[in-house]
Design a protein around this motif. Structure first.
Motif, PDB file in Angstrom:
ATOM      1  N   ALA A 169      -7.638  -0.679   2.187  1.00 18.45           N
ATOM      2  CA  ALA A 169      -8.383  -1.764   2.828  1.00 18.45           C
ATOM      3  C   ALA A 169      -8.122  -3.117   2.176  1.00 18.45           C
ATOM      4  CB  ALA A 169      -9.874  -1.457   2.814  1.00 18.45           C
ATOM      5  N   GLY A 170      -7.928  -3.136   0.856  1.00 16.06           N
ATOM      6  CA  GLY A 170      -7.757  -4.395   0.143  1.00 16.06           C
ATOM      7  C   GLY A 170      -6.481  -5.146   0.462  1.00 16.06           C
ATOM      8  N   ILE A 171      -5.510  -4.466   1.076  1.00 18.78           N
ATOM      9  CA  ILE A 171      -4.261  -5.157   1.418  1.00 18.78           C
ATOM     10  C   ILE A 171      -4.033  -5.204   2.926  1.00 18.78           C
ATOM     11  CG2 ILE A 171      -3.209  -4.470  -0.761  1.00 18.78           C
ATOM     12  CD1 ILE A 171      -1.546  -2.418   0.762  1.00 18.78           C
ATOM     13  N   ALA A 172      -4.938  -4.623   3.703  1.00 18.67           N
ATOM     14  CA  ALA A 172      -4.700  -4.459   5.140  1.00 18.67           C
ATOM     15  C   ALA A 172      -4.508  -5.781   5.865  1.00 18.67           C
ATOM     16  CB  ALA A 172      -5.842  -3.668   5.773  1.00 18.67           C
ATOM     17  N   ALA A 173      -5.357  -6.774   5.580  1.00 17.58           N
ATOM     18  CA  ALA A 173      -5.256  -8.044   6.295  1.00 17.58           C
ATOM     19  C   ALA A 173      -3.923  -8.738   6.021  1.00 17.58           C
ATOM     20  CB  ALA A 173      -6.407  -8.963   5.899  1.00 17.58           C
ATOM     21  N   GLU A 174      -3.369  -8.498   4.846  1.00 22.51           N
ATOM     22  CA  GLU A 174      -2.105  -9.125   4.472  1.00 22.51           C
ATOM     23  C   GLU A 174      -0.912  -8.508   5.206  1.00 22.51           C
ATOM     24  OE1 GLU A 174       0.211 -11.870   2.335  1.00 22.51           O
ATOM     25  OE2 GLU A 174      -1.959 -11.697   2.390  1.00 22.51           O
ATOM     26  N   ILE A 175      -1.000  -7.216   5.531  1.00 24.74           N
ATOM     27  CA  ILE A 175       0.158  -6.512   6.090  1.00 24.74           C
ATOM     28  C   ILE A 175      -0.013  -6.118   7.540  1.00 24.74           C
ATOM     29  CG2 ILE A 175       0.773  -5.602   3.816  1.00 24.74           C
ATOM     30  CD1 ILE A 175      -0.447  -2.925   4.654  1.00 24.74           C
ATOM     31  N   ASP A 176      -1.185  -6.374   8.121  1.00 27.52           N
ATOM     32  CA  ASP A 176      -1.474  -5.961   9.497  1.00 27.52           C
ATOM     33  C   ASP A 176      -0.521  -6.660  10.470  1.00 27.52           C
ATOM     34  OD1 ASP A 176      -2.503  -5.312  11.969  1.00 27.52           O
ATOM     35  OD2 ASP A 176      -4.596  -5.659  11.393  1.00 27.52           O
ATOM     36  N   PRO A 177       0.304  -5.920  11.211  1.00 25.29           N
ATOM     37  CA  PRO A 177       1.234  -6.560  12.147  1.00 25.29           C
ATOM     38  C   PRO A 177       0.533  -7.231  13.318  1.00 25.29           C
ATOM     39  CG  PRO A 177       1.279  -4.179  12.424  1.00 25.29           C
ATOM     40  CD  PRO A 177       0.458  -4.457  11.195  1.00 25.29           C
TER      41      PRO A 177
ATOM     42  N   CYS B  91       4.098 -14.375  10.182  1.00 23.75           N
ATOM     43  CA  CYS B  91       5.078 -15.378   9.761  1.00 23.75           C
ATOM     44  C   CYS B  91       5.466 -15.179   8.301  1.00 23.75           C
ATOM     45  CB  CYS B  91       4.517 -16.780   9.960  1.00 23.75           C
ATOM     46  SG  CYS B  91       4.051 -17.094  11.675  1.00 23.75           S
ATOM     47  N   GLY B  92       6.769 -15.022   8.064  1.00 22.10           N
ATOM     48  CA  GLY B  92       7.251 -14.944   6.702  1.00 22.10           C
ATOM     49  C   GLY B  92       6.972 -13.620   6.034  1.00 22.10           C
ATOM     50  N   SER B  93       6.731 -13.660   4.728  1.00 18.40           N
ATOM     51  CA  SER B  93       6.591 -12.460   3.927  1.00 18.40           C
ATOM     52  C   SER B  93       5.128 -12.205   3.617  1.00 18.40           C
ATOM     53  CB  SER B  93       7.399 -12.626   2.634  1.00 18.40           C
ATOM     54  OG  SER B  93       7.400 -11.442   1.896  1.00 18.40           O
ATOM     55  N   VAL B  94       4.890 -11.213   2.756  1.00 21.56           N
ATOM     56  CA  VAL B  94       3.537 -10.898   2.317  1.00 21.56           C
ATOM     57  C   VAL B  94       3.464 -11.066   0.808  1.00 21.56           C
ATOM     58  CG1 VAL B  94       3.182  -9.270   4.192  1.00 21.56           C
ATOM     59  CG2 VAL B  94       4.039  -8.437   2.018  1.00 21.56           C
ATOM     60  N   SER B  95       2.262 -11.167   0.291  1.00 20.70           N
ATOM     61  CA  SER B  95       2.078 -11.327  -1.147  1.00 20.70           C
ATOM     62  C   SER B  95       2.222  -9.989  -1.856  1.00 20.70           C
ATOM     63  CB  SER B  95       0.687 -11.900  -1.429  1.00 20.70           C
ATOM     64  OG  SER B  95       0.507 -13.139  -0.794  1.00 20.70           O
ATOM     65  N   ALA B  96       2.587 -10.054  -3.126  1.00 19.91           N
ATOM     66  CA  ALA B  96       2.593  -8.850  -3.941  1.00 19.91           C
ATOM     67  C   ALA B  96       1.167  -8.345  -4.106  1.00 19.91           C
ATOM     68  CB  ALA B  96       3.215  -9.153  -5.299  1.00 19.91           C
ATOM     69  N   THR B  97       1.008  -7.057  -4.283  1.00 21.26           N
ATOM     70  CA  THR B  97      -0.325  -6.468  -4.420  1.00 21.26           C
ATOM     71  C   THR B  97      -0.427  -5.705  -5.733  1.00 21.26           C
ATOM     72  OG1 THR B  97       0.419  -4.540  -3.147  1.00 21.26           O
ATOM     73  CG2 THR B  97      -0.706  -6.282  -1.946  1.00 21.26           C
ATOM     74  N   GLY B  98      -1.627  -5.742  -6.319  1.00 19.78           N
ATOM     75  CA  GLY B  98      -1.838  -5.082  -7.598  1.00 19.78           C
ATOM     76  C   GLY B  98      -3.106  -4.272  -7.621  1.00 19.78           C
ATOM     77  N   ALA B  99      -3.568  -3.962  -8.838  1.00 16.61           N
ATOM     78  CA  ALA B  99      -4.705  -3.066  -9.020  1.00 16.61           C
ATOM     79  C   ALA B  99      -5.962  -3.581  -8.328  1.00 16.61           C
ATOM     80  CB  ALA B  99      -4.970  -2.865 -10.510  1.00 16.61           C
ATOM     81  N   ARG B 100      -6.195  -4.884  -8.360  1.00 14.51           N
ATOM     82  CA  ARG B 100      -7.413  -5.428  -7.757  1.00 14.51           C
ATOM     83  C   ARG B 100      -7.446  -5.171  -6.256  1.00 14.51           C
ATOM     84  NH1 ARG B 100      -8.473 -10.201  -5.341  1.00 14.51           N
ATOM     85  NH2 ARG B 100      -6.451 -11.069  -5.967  1.00 14.51           N
ATOM     86  N   GLN B 101      -6.344  -5.368  -5.580  1.00  9.18           N
ATOM     87  CA  GLN B 101      -6.305  -5.163  -4.130  1.00  9.18           C
ATOM     88  C   GLN B 101      -6.265  -3.677  -3.759  1.00  9.18           C
ATOM     89  OE1 GLN B 101      -4.125  -7.069  -5.829  1.00  9.18           O
ATOM     90  NE2 GLN B 101      -4.312  -9.176  -5.051  1.00  9.18           N
ATOM     91  N   LEU B 102      -5.792  -2.847  -4.681  1.00  8.47           N
ATOM     92  CA  LEU B 102      -5.600  -1.426  -4.382  1.00  8.47           C
ATOM     93  C   LEU B 102      -6.775  -0.557  -4.818  1.00  8.47           C
ATOM     94  CD1 LEU B 102      -1.879  -1.167  -5.527  1.00  8.47           C
ATOM     95  CD2 LEU B 102      -2.694  -1.148  -3.172  1.00  8.47           C
ATOM     96  N   ARG B 103      -7.817  -1.144  -5.345  1.00 10.11           N
ATOM     97  CA  ARG B 103      -8.929  -0.345  -5.877  1.00 10.11           C
ATOM     98  C   ARG B 103      -9.711   0.335  -4.752  1.00 10.11           C
ATOM     99  NH1 ARG B 103     -12.954  -4.314  -8.863  1.00 10.11           N
ATOM    100  NH2 ARG B 103     -13.922  -2.290  -9.274  1.00 10.11           N
TER     101      ARG B 103
END
Length: 432
Positions: free
Chosen positions: A322-330, A335-347
């Motif tokens: 859920a923490g990264i869904a908005a960033e990668i939702d097609p 437009c362009g790329s997505v941000s890198a994701t880490g422990a905070r977004q993946l918790r």
């Protein structure tokens, strides 16, 4: 629980990288892999050449571990999946030694003595990773934390456009493949339909078109659910991965040469046998007749069944973390790329549990190895108590050069802003 290992599920690129980071930080780990060797899933598409170059396919901690044993990193070129396994993943697994257990299938992950419902004492209990070996024997591994890097390779999406197999899809399974073909010689003189619009489908079309150029009796039909070819060919010169851009330009050329027929706005509803071939029927009632083979490459989905007794937070649309869904939702990211994701977004609500790699993206497309390496670096830093390192971003992902999301699914004009490329022809090609 400090005496227990971190269990990593999957000995693929991200799982082995996670083990390398854990080893470097002095944290005990166990990697469980259902296959008989490292990178077993990658080996299944070993004939496919990656569009990431060697430097983008190796994790930093993994390189440090390997170089300590005298290994020399490949420094140029674009490997095939088989070369990636042979020259990097297999040596990395060997360097990790007995930490990697093969032929071990994870059947479930839970908290010891607590199902999903129980609150009391939950955080104080270790994880229990339920396993089954190649002989069918059940086992359990206690863990202080779990990193699920099991990927999505074994869960291909069906050809049916609504997410379930189309009517007749199971009955026609002998004629349908859900993998990029290797040896296409058996397709000579046949009518092959490719379903899907991603990089895998493009690879398949290009491989088949090589045969079709030599065999004019062969027919290739490329079925797209979208109403436009606008983003089919990628971002062109705006794509910061050169080989990914080449993939799209090659696809454009074979279509413009008439080697491949593109059918847009075609959502598969049914496979029907007719004579010696298949008829593919769309939701709108359009038909593609006389099909001998089907290559369905419509993406993958994660296996969340093994996590049913854990408290996890996944997006209801993508099955992604859920923490990264908005960033990668097609549907919204275009437009362009997505941000890198880490422990905070993946918790997750289940403290100490993380999903990384392609599985963290759920059903979302365009996962890069670089993304996974940054994920595991951050997650392992978090598990080691290095919260500054976990928060730090050490990666900028290459831009795709594409603009246009799935919100324009039915639009012949494409996406949310100006099209990245002019659509093929004056209007989409459609079936009669």
């Amino acid at each position: 629980m400090s005496g227990l290992p971190v269990v990593v599920v999957g000995a693929g690129p991200q799982g082995l990288a996670a083990a390398a980071h854990l080893t470097e930080r002095g944290i005990a780990s166990v990697v469980v892999e259902r296959g008989s060797s490292a990178g077993a899933a990658v080996a299944e598409w070993g004939h496919v050449r990656l569009f990431s170059a060697w430097p983008e396919l190796m994790d930093a901690a993994a390189r440090r571990l390997l170089e300590a044993s005298g290994w020399a990193a490949p420094d140029r070129g674009y490997p095939t999946g088989a070369e990636w396994v042979r020259d990097y993943l297999a040596p990395l697994a060997d360097a990790l030694g007995e930490r990697v257990r093969y032929g071990t299938t994870v059947t479930g992950i839970a908290r010891r003595g607590r199902d999903k419902v129980v609150d009391g004492g939950r955080r104080s209990q270790p994880f229990v990773v339920h396993t089954q070996d190649r002989h069918g024997r059940d086992g359990r591994i206690l863990a202080r934390a779990v990193i699920d890097a099991s990927g999505t390779w074994n869960q291909p999406n069906p050809a049916g456009a609504d997410g379930f197999p189309a009517v007749g899809e199971a009955a026609a399974s002998g004629r349908i493949s859900y993998r990029i073909p290797d040896d296409v010689s058996s397709c000579a003189g046949r009518h092959v339909a490719v379903v899907g619009a991603g990089h895998s489908a493009t690879h398949a079309v290009l491989r088949l078109s090589e045969l079709a150029r030599r065999d004019p009796s062969m027919r290739i039909t490329w079925l797209l659910r979208r109403g436009s070819t606008t983003n089919l060919f990628g971002g062109g010169e705006r794509d910061e991965l050169a080989e990914r851009a080449v993939l799209g330009s090659r696809a454009r050329k074979v279509i413009e040469a008439g080697v491949v027929e593109v059918v847009t706005g075609f959502r598969v509803a049914e496979f029907r046998r007719e004579g010696a071939g298949l008829v593919i029927v769309s939701e709108a009632g359009r038909e593609i007749a006389g099909v001998d083979r089907v290559v369905a490459l419509t993406g993958f989905r994660p296996d969340l069944g093994i996590l049913r007794e854990l408290r996890i937070d996944v997006d209801p649309s993508l099955d992604a973390v859920a923490g990264i869904a908005a960033e990668i939702d097609p549907n919204i990211h275009s437009c362009g790329s997505v941000s890198a994701t880490g422990a905070r977004q993946l918790r997750h609500p289940e403290d100490g549990f993380f999903i990384v790699g392609a599985k963290s993206y759920g059903r979302a497309p365009t996962f890069l190895a670089l993304t996974g390496f940054e994920q595991v670096r951050s997650v392992v830093a978090h598990l080691a108590g290095d919260h500054e390192g976990a928060q730090r971003t050490e990666l900028v992902l290459p831009d795709t050069g594409v603009c246009g999301g799935a919100s324009a699914f039915d639009s012949p004009q494409g996406g949310c802003c100006a099209p990245a490329l002019i659509p093929l022809g004056s209007r989409p090609v459609t079936a009669g």
